[in-house]
Scaffold this motif. Structure first.
Motif, short mmCIF file in Angstrom:
data_model
loop_
_atom_site.label_atom_id
_atom_site.label_comp_id
_atom_site.label_asym_id
_atom_site.label_seq_id
_atom_site.Cartn_x
_atom_site.Cartn_y
_atom_site.Cartn_z
N ALA A 1 -34.74 10.56 28.21
CA ALA A 1 -33.83 9.46 28.58
C ALA A 1 -33.67 9.40 30.09
CB ALA A 1 -32.47 9.67 27.92
N ALA A 2 -33.56 10.57 30.73
CA ALA A 2 -33.42 10.59 32.18
C ALA A 2 -34.66 10.03 32.85
CB ALA A 2 -33.16 12.02 32.65
N GLU A 3 -35.83 10.42 32.32
CA GLU A 3 -37.08 9.92 32.90
C GLU A 3 -37.20 8.42 32.69
OE1 GLU A 3 -41.20 10.40 31.09
OE2 GLU A 3 -41.27 11.88 32.69
N ASP A 4 -36.72 7.96 31.51
CA ASP A 4 -36.86 6.55 31.19
C ASP A 4 -36.02 5.69 32.13
OD1 ASP A 4 -36.05 4.23 28.70
OD2 ASP A 4 -38.09 4.64 29.36
N GLU A 5 -34.94 6.25 32.67
CA GLU A 5 -34.13 5.51 33.63
C GLU A 5 -34.84 5.34 34.96
OE1 GLU A 5 -30.48 7.58 33.94
OE2 GLU A 5 -29.80 7.09 31.91
N GLY A 6 -35.86 6.14 35.19
CA GLY A 6 -36.60 6.06 36.43
C GLY A 6 -36.13 7.07 37.45
N PRO A 7 -36.84 7.17 38.53
CA PRO A 7 -36.49 8.14 39.57
C PRO A 7 -35.26 7.72 40.34
CG PRO A 7 -38.29 6.75 40.31
CD PRO A 7 -38.04 6.39 38.87
#
Length: 399
Positions: A29-35
């Motif tokens: 989920a954190a990665e899906d939000e982007g950097p």
């Protein structure tokens, strides 16, 4: 007391177990939000697969300063490729160009500069004087050229862009997504010119006996071994970058606008690219020269079957987790070899798909040469070949 302590230990262990089970999903989920980026705007696109991966204020207008030169470069290359101008043509240097602020090519008023050097001056030296001279040479004045810049932007679908100069200023406005559109058009239509953006330096004779060596202003090409360009920008203590990369076949264009320092710009672009890299994998299919299959041979003194091989190294880029077994290989071309074929001659192409989408085309070639036979044996092979072609036609029709 012991029972109470045991109960708390059991509760803590249970919570730890639940958290450990959730960690992969939380990470995803954190990665899906982007950097996490400090730049005011950003955009990331996989040009190899045609996927939009990330956007932050990607349609918002910002002052782009000398990134305007990307459009000036695009127009110059377009005119070169259309034949309107030649790289051997020479443009006269005006006083307006000569008075341009740094960075410059150090063009001297009244002299003439080859178009080839203007191209290098735009892509390598980021010369303000190169941009102004280009505008005056192509359209007679910077004012007329700016109108052309805005027309080209509209034609490309850049909806949030306003050019006021050929070299960039605080009034030149664009968005991260619009700059991606321009970069993609430049690299898609004119890939043979992309090499200029990664040249580390250029030479220019400002006058007879006086040669200057100008360094590429884009530090990204020095810091990233996978860089294929394109341009850095700065102005009013804001730093921008339009970057293109090719890492083992993973091709991205990334744009960041309005970082407060050059180091934050670098950090942002790397975080953006790592975010992209982490979503893809490279599957190696075959090495150059590796056997594909055996083909029958007709009308030749050399008997078959003969090995045919992949011409080049073959790899594809897919989303992480796609197994190689899911790839589909479909061959099109000759399924036999004729006398007169030479080693290295193309015989056909292996098309590689995933979920119905073409990933790449891999040519296969003959691995030996075949002398053509004549007379009775050729006639017999002609008859056999007719039946072979009928068989292939029926097989393909049922495929």
């Amino acid at each position: 007391m012991k029972n109470k302590r045991a109960r708390w230990v059991l509760i803590i262990l249970s919570l730890l177990l639940v958290v450990s089970m959730l960690l992969p999903y939380l990470a995803y989920a954190a990665e899906d939000e982007g950097p996490q980026l400090s730049s005011d705007a950003a955009y990331l696109y996989n040009t190899g697969t045609g996927e939009e991966l990330y956007g932050k204020n990607e349609d918002k207008q910002f002052a782009i300063h000398n990134l305007s030169m990307l459009m000036t470069t695009y127009i110059l290359i377009k005119d070169i490729e259309s034949g309107k101008v030649s790289v051997k043509d020479k443009a006269k240097i005006s006083e307006k160009s000569w008075r341009a602020p740094e960075p410059r090519m150090f063009l001297e008023v009244g002299r003439k500069v080859p178009v080839q050097k203007l191209l290098e001056g735009l892509t390598i030296a980021a010369g303000n004087d190169a941009a102004i001279t280009t505008a005056e040479y192509l359209n007679g004045s910077t004012e007329k050229f700016v109108k052309r810049m805005n027309k080209e932007a509209k034609n490309l679908g850049m909806k949030n862009t306003e050019f006021h100069t050929p070299n960039g200023s605080n009034q030149d406005m664009s968005s991260a997504k619009d700059l991606f559109i321009l970069a993609k058009a430049l690299t898609d239509k004119y890939p043979q010119y992309q090499k200029y953006f990664t040249e580390s330096k250029m030479k220019y004779d400002t006058r007879p006996g006086k040669t200057v060596i100008l360094k590429n202003q884009n530090n990204f090409i020095y810091d990233n071994p996978h860089s294929t360009g394109l341009k850095s920008g700065w102005g009013n203590h804001q730093y921008h970058l339009v970057a293109s990369v090719n890492k083992n076949g993973m091709k991205f264009i990334a744009v960041t606008l309005n970082a407060s320092t050059p180091s934050k710009r670098s950090t942002d672009i790397y975080n953006l690219l790592i975010y992209g890299y982490n979503q893809y994998q490279v599957i190696n299919i075959a090495r150059a020269g590796e056997k594909y299959t055996d083909f029958s041979v007709y009308k030749s003194t050399t008997p078959g079957p003969s090995t045919v091989a992949y011409k080049d190294n073959v790899s594809v880029v897919t989303r992480v987790g796609v197994p190689e077994e899911e790839l589909e290989l479909d061959y099109e071309g000759h399924s036999y070899i004729l006398g007169g074929t030479k080693a290295g001659d193309n015989l056909g192409t292996v098309n590689i798909y995933h979920d119905g989408r073409l990933l790449t085309k891999a040519p296969v070639v003959a691995t030996e040469s075949f002398e053509r036979v004549k007379g009775f044996h050729a006639a017999l092979d002609s008859i056999a070949l007719v039946f072979r072609q009928i068989f292939d036609f029926v097989s393909n029709a049922h495929h």
